[in-house]
Design a protein around this motif. Structure first.
Motif, mmCIF file in Angstrom:
data_model
loop_
_atom_site.group_PDB
_atom_site.id
_atom_site.type_symbol
_atom_site.label_atom_id
_atom_site.label_comp_id
_atom_site.label_asym_id
_atom_site.label_seq_id
_atom_site.Cartn_x
_atom_site.Cartn_y
_atom_site.Cartn_z
ATOM 1 N N VAL A 114 10.695 2.690 10.184
ATOM 2 C CA VAL A 114 11.583 3.571 10.926
ATOM 3 C C VAL A 114 10.925 4.313 12.128
ATOM 4 O O VAL A 114 11.637 4.903 12.752
ATOM 5 N N LEU A 115 9.705 4.228 12.172
ATOM 6 C CA LEU A 115 8.837 4.794 13.222
ATOM 7 C C LEU A 115 8.877 3.613 14.382
ATOM 8 O O LEU A 115 8.799 2.753 14.421
ATOM 9 N N VAL B 47 2.626 13.235 4.334
ATOM 10 C CA VAL B 47 3.588 13.248 3.352
ATOM 11 C C VAL B 47 3.374 11.628 2.609
ATOM 12 O O VAL B 47 3.882 10.724 3.554
ATOM 13 N N PRO B 48 3.221 11.746 1.582
ATOM 14 C CA PRO B 48 3.170 10.244 0.856
ATOM 15 C C PRO B 48 4.435 9.725 0.546
ATOM 16 O O PRO B 48 5.338 10.357 0.578
ATOM 17 N N GLY B 49 4.487 8.241 0.688
ATOM 18 C CA GLY B 49 5.617 7.574 0.474
ATOM 19 C C GLY B 49 6.775 7.590 1.465
ATOM 20 O O GLY B 49 8.052 7.059 1.184
ATOM 21 N N GLY B 50 6.481 7.581 2.588
ATOM 22 C CA GLY B 50 7.396 7.457 3.888
ATOM 23 C C GLY B 50 7.549 5.931 4.224
ATOM 24 O O GLY B 50 6.971 4.961 3.653
ATOM 25 N N ALA C 42 -3.504 2.419 -5.527
ATOM 26 C CA ALA C 42 -4.163 1.168 -6.122
ATOM 27 C C ALA C 42 -4.205 -0.060 -5.404
ATOM 28 O O ALA C 42 -5.173 -0.868 -5.108
ATOM 29 N N ASN C 43 -3.384 0.002 -4.328
ATOM 30 C CA ASN C 43 -3.172 -1.198 -3.225
ATOM 31 C C ASN C 43 -3.604 -0.959 -1.949
ATOM 32 O O ASN C 43 -3.401 -1.526 -0.869
ATOM 33 N N GLY C 44 -4.435 0.391 -1.809
ATOM 34 C CA GLY C 44 -4.689 0.702 -0.659
ATOM 35 C C GLY C 44 -3.749 1.730 -0.028
ATOM 36 O O GLY C 44 -2.918 2.068 -0.628
ATOM 37 N N VAL C 45 -4.291 2.672 1.087
ATOM 38 C CA VAL C 45 -3.487 3.761 1.716
ATOM 39 C C VAL C 45 -3.414 3.379 3.265
ATOM 40 O O VAL C 45 -4.558 3.139 3.832
ATOM 41 N N VAL C 46 -2.322 3.681 3.792
ATOM 42 C CA VAL C 46 -2.105 3.475 5.297
ATOM 43 C C VAL C 46 -1.854 4.907 5.678
ATOM 44 O O VAL C 46 -0.667 5.464 5.521
ATOM 45 N N PRO D 212 0.844 -1.329 -0.069
ATOM 46 C CA PRO D 212 -0.037 0.147 0.053
ATOM 47 C C PRO D 212 0.879 1.407 -0.211
ATOM 48 O O PRO D 212 2.009 1.133 0.078
ATOM 49 N N LEU D 213 0.111 2.483 -0.346
ATOM 50 C CA LEU D 213 0.844 3.841 -0.047
ATOM 51 C C LEU D 213 0.764 3.875 1.267
ATOM 52 O O LEU D 213 -0.290 4.221 1.797
ATOM 53 N N TYR D 214 1.883 4.478 1.756
ATOM 54 C CA TYR D 214 2.045 5.058 3.385
ATOM 55 C C TYR D 214 2.234 6.484 3.314
ATOM 56 O O TYR D 214 2.937 6.956 2.435
#
Length: 329
Positions: A192-193, A185-188, A218-222, A178-180
């Motif tokens: 590391v958190l 801020v997208p793409g993180g 397309a694969n969801g968003v977190v 998914p997209l983090y």
């Protein structure tokens, strides 16, 4: 019958066939403000109970209507508790109490929020406190089992290995992650958190909610929201734990004699001759699993955070130390 009407301030005469009814009314002027902030509320609905008399407040929160003394006014506005008052004087200030339940029943939708009752998307939210209770080194490990419809597995058995996340089934071939989006801020990189720094995690599972991010969703968003500082005194917090890890169950391997027996049976079953192990005397009985895993592997996780700020700006600083033994030698 009355041959003419009597009109005077504060008196209305209603003429009906065969009878006359007098209704004493007065002009009621007031204003509606928020009891929390004291700011005027524009667009609030004012109705006379059990009558068809109604009005609404202007931009400054003021209103005026004709109501008989002793009438009950019903005042309502979205996000505030409905209030009823009795007309007693010529004017007054009405303070509406915020409706806490309505304000808190919201869910994250892309860049903003939406009332929970209006949201029909397949979204879920996990609070940071629930993640912190799991005492895992990776936030995604803490998310396992708490996000229905989200498959989270380790890419290998190696400690510290990346986690594979699949939302609502396999979608894109090759990269199905998914997209983090971390604090907008997208793409993180969520790995590391530290779980102690996370306020909440929201997973947008349906296309409607994730459409705002385009094809990359397309694969969801977190959506990850980290903790922020608050105006007031500075606060220093410490969170840490230490422990040991062991493999719960190891596979039972064959020794040298058992290995020779099994290999001979395999060879005979395939129609070949038995294997000559006479020249292989002295085969070692080494359990390689004992060398792959370390008993009582130590694990440490410490986090120190400093938060605070003023009405104009806030700050949040944190440092994290993670250590995990991963091999025997």
């Amino acid at each position: 019958m009355i041959s003419k009407q009597l009109l005077s301030r504060g008196v209305a005469v209603v003429v009906m066939t065969g009878m006359t009814s007098l209704v004493w009314a007065q002009s009621f002027t007031g204003s509606v403000v928020s009891a929390d902030s004291g700011l005027p509320i524009g667009g609030a609905s004012i109705k006379v109970k059990n009558q068809k008399i109604s009005t609404s407040t202007d931009e400054s929160g003021k209103f005026s209507l004709q109501a008989a003394k002793g009438s009950v006014l019903t005042i309502s506005y979205v996000g505030y508790k409905t209030q009823e008052i009795t007309v007693a004087g010529a004017n007054g200030i009405i303070r509406l109490q915020p409706s806490t339940s309505d304000l808190e029943e919201v869910v994250v939708i892309g860049y903003g929020v939406q009332k929970k009752k209006l949201n029909t998307g397949a979204n879920l939210k996990v609070e940071g406190e629930e993640l912190q209770k799991r005492n895992q080194l990776n936030p995604l490990q803490s998310l396992q089992g708490q996000a229905p419809g989200v498959s989270i597995t380790s890419t290998s058995g190696q400690p510290g290995a990346d986690m594979k996340v699949v939302v609502r089934g396999l979608g894109t071939i090759g990269n199905s992650g998914p997209l983090y989006v971390i604090d907008g801020v997208p793409g993180g990189d969520i790995s590391v958190l530290n779980a102690a720094d996370i306020q909440s995690i929201d997973v947008l599972k349906d296309a409607a909610s994730a459409a705002i991010y385009g094809s990359q969703a397309a694969n969801g968003v977190v959506l990850v929201t980290t903790k922020m500082g608050a105006a007031g005194k500075s606060q220093l917090s410490f969170d840490g734990y230490t422990g040991i890890q062991n493999v719960s169950r190891k596979a039972q391997l064959l020794n040298a004699h058992q290995y020779k027996t099994i290999m001979n049976e395999q060879s005979l079953n395939s129609g070949a001759a038995a294997i000559d192990f006479d020249g292989m005397a002295g085969l070692a009985n080494t359990s390689w699993l004992d060398y792959m895993f370390k008993d009582n592997a130590k694990m440490d996780n410490y986090n120190v955070a400093l938060t605070g700020g003023s009405e104009k700006s806030t700050y949040a600083l944190s440092m994290n130390y993670i250590s995990q033994e991963d091999r025997r030698w």
